[in-house]
Design an enzyme around this catalytic site. Structure first.
Site, PDB file in Angstrom:
ATOM      1  N   ASP A 519    -102.531 -47.857  26.389  1.00 18.12           N
ATOM      2  CA  ASP A 519    -103.155 -49.181  26.451  1.00 18.12           C
ATOM      3  C   ASP A 519    -103.845 -49.433  27.784  1.00 18.12           C
ATOM      4  O   ASP A 519    -103.532 -48.842  28.806  1.00 18.12           O
ATOM      5  CB  ASP A 519    -102.119 -50.275  26.193  1.00 18.12           C
ATOM      6  N   GLU A 520    -104.794 -50.324  27.736  1.00 22.05           N
ATOM      7  CA  GLU A 520    -105.432 -50.946  28.892  1.00 22.05           C
ATOM      8  C   GLU A 520    -106.048 -49.946  29.880  1.00 22.05           C
ATOM      9  O   GLU A 520    -105.818 -50.021  31.085  1.00 22.05           O
ATOM     10  CB  GLU A 520    -104.438 -51.871  29.605  1.00 22.05           C
ATOM     11  N   VAL A 521    -106.849 -49.028  29.382  1.00 21.97           N
ATOM     12  CA  VAL A 521    -107.641 -48.169  30.257  1.00 21.97           C
ATOM     13  C   VAL A 521    -108.927 -48.928  30.592  1.00 21.97           C
ATOM     14  O   VAL A 521    -109.682 -49.289  29.691  1.00 21.97           O
ATOM     15  CB  VAL A 521    -107.952 -46.817  29.589  1.00 21.97           C
TER      16      VAL A 521
END
Length: 851
Positions: A519-521
């Site tokens: 998640d959340e790159v």
């Protein structure tokens, strides 16, 4: 023997420098004497969504704070800047949530007894202390490698009419729908069984009554005997044969893999199950039949309600996610959490073991992961430990910012979980949220390069040393993403996975999957990496970031498949970005939909309300992890005194309870600010769950992220009682109110079910948890109260808990007056809720002055 002149001169220089340094330091303030206070001056500064706050520095020491030569580090999210252009300090960002302020030319020496008032502007409204700067420590320019903690910051509650905090009258209105139900009319087994019937014929249990078990259930019988030993002071005998009065665990063919039958009659207690898991859940139901009062002291006998129960879970995946990366929890606390999960039939611990702020599991052969990545403290190079985060302070090893599980610890946790039929899914967060791993392997690289071993140094490197990419993650890191083009990345992941699998094997614990994060790159990663350019030149199909995404998770999936595991991750592992009507949006990735990816879908907000259903309809195995209803780290109420985050709203006890897994858009009542929503507008055009998609909903999960959880007590406060709503929704059959098409009938049915639930918690389960497994520090609600016609009316969310009050301005105690009806008053009334154990919640005040 005469010393060489050079040696004498060197020694003299060191002595003179040390003396000078000591004299210089004696003229400066002791950092612990630097007092800080913080208060909001304007919560909607310049009529914008921003805050004007005042940080006051007070010199309580005997020496001055110099005009220069120091830096004051602290933690804050969001950013803040001095209000005035010519301010005496400037504020700079280090990384993550770490910032510092340092004196400018306008700063004057702060004399003993003097104070300095500094004004700062930051974005957003302040609802609670989660947006308050904290974790201050001082660093002298003369020795930048050492940090010195200041006095703890004092924070004043703001008096803001622009924040519509929840009032006691609002809580009163919420509680008005709750009916007090006599305990004898409550279901005595929790979570709510599929079929439950009371016979009126109780069973008297003593330590002398044996447990008779089939051989297949010996482990479950042993755990039951050990527990009953804590009730009676003596463990019942276990045998495989026996007649007469007994507790019997019997294997019966044809029941589901986690199903059981429980029959309590005057002569015996019988638990039937086809599997050890089913037998175990039968014993947990038997434990909840024991009245909570029986746990307050050793008993000679206990009367169990006569029942016939036939039970089976609704979902096979009933998960709690425990984040020990942001702030660490001890092995003992993890075991205590497993005890809680087992009692309420949760069967998956998703163990979030690494993130930007910490790596928590020993990996043989990679000592830096825990020696560097498992510690936080002030540092100039992060070669010995990570920088402080989340207020962890300057000293490594002294706070919850540091800590890890040894191999032996982890094996013990796995064995403990396995005995209680809980699967532990380890998470290796990749490729984003991986800063602790990246910095650890940087430290390994530096060590081996110094030893003259360049090839070995590069073996597990996680970043391209020539990468010039610029990015910022959601949590403000600029160096937390693994480079997916490096062969060493996959060597590292293979090493970690194999060492984890070896621990599972040694523990005799089952493992079917590893959670690889995903998640959340942030945007900007990999764009200026020579390693990425080389990979793309050799693979023409890789044209950009999202192709690299597919490349990475394709390789990770192949690695896990080779080890007979399937891939789990956050929702992003199954998403790709496409352009639709000129706008970019995320859609299920068709390349991975048939590869048995299991995705924890958390985002059901801001246009992604239907994301979980879209992914299930596309073929992904979905674990519903909806932020709005299941994120346990969200603060209970919109109240300044309540700790917790609120980016996805406020999550009181009712939010997990009223979650409808197969039609969660039906149960969305409010937005992230707790304002009522218009479903016709919010859910217009959203994709509904299909019959096929329904088969892909594998279960529910409640995460507890630990950014603000620094103690076991705070963990338990945020965990309980909210986790019990998740437990009931994951185990119990679909309630009638969830499927009733008539809105009025559905609301009436819900209010009745809600009343039954809070009565069970208030009169049975929370009193039990005051003593079970050493006792849990669950949250006790605030009293609801309203002033009407000169009288104070009050109520409570949990029947069985009581309200005590005072009218003289003092805080209520266990000896204060018990609320039994309207209170006549001309002044203020202070009210507080007490649990049967005597613990109490927060005070609320009503009367002529608003609370």
């Amino acid at each position: 023997m005469r010393k060489p002149l050079a040696a004498v001169l060197c020694a003299l220089f060191v002595l003179l420098y040390a003396t000078s340094f000591a004299q210089e330091n004696s003229k400066k303030i002791d950092p612990k004497k630097l007092q800080l206070s913080y208060e909001v001056a304007d919560g909607k500064y310049e009529n914008k969504p921003q805050t004007l706050a005042v940080l006051t520095l007070t010199n309580a020491g005997e020496s001055p704070l110099p005009a220069s030569g120091w830096t004051l580090y602290f933690h804050s999210f969001p950013a803040l800047k001095p209000k005035a252009e010519n301010a005496p300090v400037r504020v700079e960002h280090v990384n993550g949530d770490l910032r510092y302020l340092s004196p400018t030319a306008a700063f004057k020496e702060l004399a003993p007894g003097a104070s300095l008032r500094l004004e700062f502007v930051s974005g957003g409204l302040v609802v609670n202390e989660s947006r308050t700067p904290h974790g201050f420590y001082l660093v002298w320019d003369q020795d930048k490698s050492k940090g010195h903690a200041t006095a703890p910051i004092s924070v004043k509650k703001p008096d803001q009419p622009w924040v519509d905090w929840l009032q006691a009258k609002d809580v009163y209105a919420q509680n008005k729908v709750i009916t007090d139900i006599p305990e004898e009319k409550l279901t005595k087994v929790f979570p709510t069984p599929a079929v439950y019937h009371e016979t009126g014929k109780p069973f008297t249990m003593t330590a002398a009554i044996p447990i008779v078990t089939d051989a297949a259930f010996m482990r479950e019988a042993t755990l039951l005997s050990e527990y009953l030993g804590t009730v009676f002071g003596k463990k019942p005998v276990i045998s495989m044969l026996g007649t007469g009065k007994a507790i019997r665990l019997q294997q019966k063919k044809g029941l589901g893999p986690e199903a059981y039958e429980l029959q309590v009659s005057p002569q015996e207690v019988v638990i039937n199950a086809s599997t050890p898991a089913g037998a175990f859940y039968g014993t947990q139901s038997l434990k909840t039949l024991i009245p909570a009062a029986s746990l307050t002291k050793k008993q000679s006998s206990v009367s169990l309600t006569g029942v016939r129960v036939s039970d089976n879970p609704r979902f096979g995946h009933r998960a709690f996610m425990m984040d020990v990366s942001r702030n660490f929890q001890s092995k003992e606390q993890v075991l205590k959490v497993l005890d809680l999960m087992a009692l309420y039939k949760l069967n998956v611990l998703h163990f979030h073991l690494n993130d930007d702020e910490g790596w928590r599991l020993e990996i043989p052969g990679l000592p830096e992961l825990t020696e560097v990545g498992g510690k936080r403290g002030h540092t100039v190079d992060e070669l010995n430990h990570l920088q402080p985060s989340l207020g962890s302070g300057p000293d490594a090893d002294k706070t919850s910012g540091s800590g890890h599980y040894t191999k032996a610890d982890f094996i013990e946790i796995l064995k403990y979980a396995t005995e209680r039929h809980i699967k532990v899914i380890p998470e290796i967060e990749t490729p984003g949220h991986a800063r602790a791993a990246i910095k650890s392997m940087d430290a390994r690289y530096a060590r081996l390069m110094q030893e003259g071993k360049p090839e070995e140094a590069k073996r597990y490197l996680l970043r391209d040393l020539e990468d010039k990419s610029v990015y910022r993650s959601v949590q403000n890191w600029n160096d937390n993403v693994i480079n997916v083009a490096l062969p060493s990345t996959y060597t590292f992941l293979g090493k970690v996975v194999d060492e984890i699998l070896a621990m599972y094997k040694e523990a005799g614990a089952p493992i079917q999957t590893i959670h690889m994060g995903g998640d959340e790159v942030p945007n900007g990663v990999w764009e200026k990496s020579p390693a990425v350019e080389t990979l793309m030149a050799a693979n023409p199909t890789i044209k950009g970031k999202y192709d690299l995404w597919d490349y990475f998770f394709g390789k990770v999936n192949d690695m896990l498949k080779a080890r007979k595991l399937y891939l789990s991750g956050w929702e992003e592992i199954g998403l790709t970005r496409v352009e639709e009507n000129g706008k970019k949006k995320y859609v299920p990735n068709q390349d991975f939909k048939d590869k048995n990816f299991h995705v924890d879908v958390w985002n059901n907000l801001w246009g992604a309300e239907d994301l979980a259903y879209r992914m299930a309809n596309a073929g992904y195995k979905v674990v519903l992890t909806n932020a709005s209803n299941l994120y346990l780290d969200l603060t209970y109420q919109k109240a300044y005194e309540e700790s917790g985050l609120y980016w996805a709203g406020y999550l009181d006890l009712d939010k997990p309870f009223y979650f409808i897994p197969y039609d969660y858009m039906k149960n969305q009542k409010v937005d992230t600010d707790n304002k009522p929503i218009n479903p016709a507008v919010v859910f217009k055009g959203k994709e509904r769950l299909t019959a096929y998609g329904r088969t892909n909903i594998v279960g529910l999960q409640a995460p507890l992220w630990s950014e603000m959880i620094k103690t076991p007590e705070r963990l338990e406060y945020m965990l309980l009682p909210k986790l019990l709503g998740l437990a009931d929704r994951a185990w119990a059959p679909d309630p009638a109110w969830a499927t009733e098409p008539d809105a009025a009938k559905a609301e009436a049915a819900y209010n009745q079910a809600w009343s039954e639930f809070v009565n069970v918690l208030g009169k049975r389960e929370l009193p039990r948890l005051s003593y079970y497994a050493g006792g849990y520090q669950y949250r006790i609600p605030t009293a609801g109260a309203v002033l009407e016609n000169g009288k104070v009316l009050a109520n409570v969310q949990l029947p069985g808990f009581v309200i005590r009050y005072t009218t003289d301005g003092s805080e209520p105690t266990e000896k204060s007056k018990l609320y039994t009806g309207p209170i006549s008053t001309k002044g203020e009334v202070k009210l507080k809720v007490f649990a049967p154990s005597g613990r109490s919640g927060r005070v609320v005040t009503v009367g002529n002055k608003a609370s």
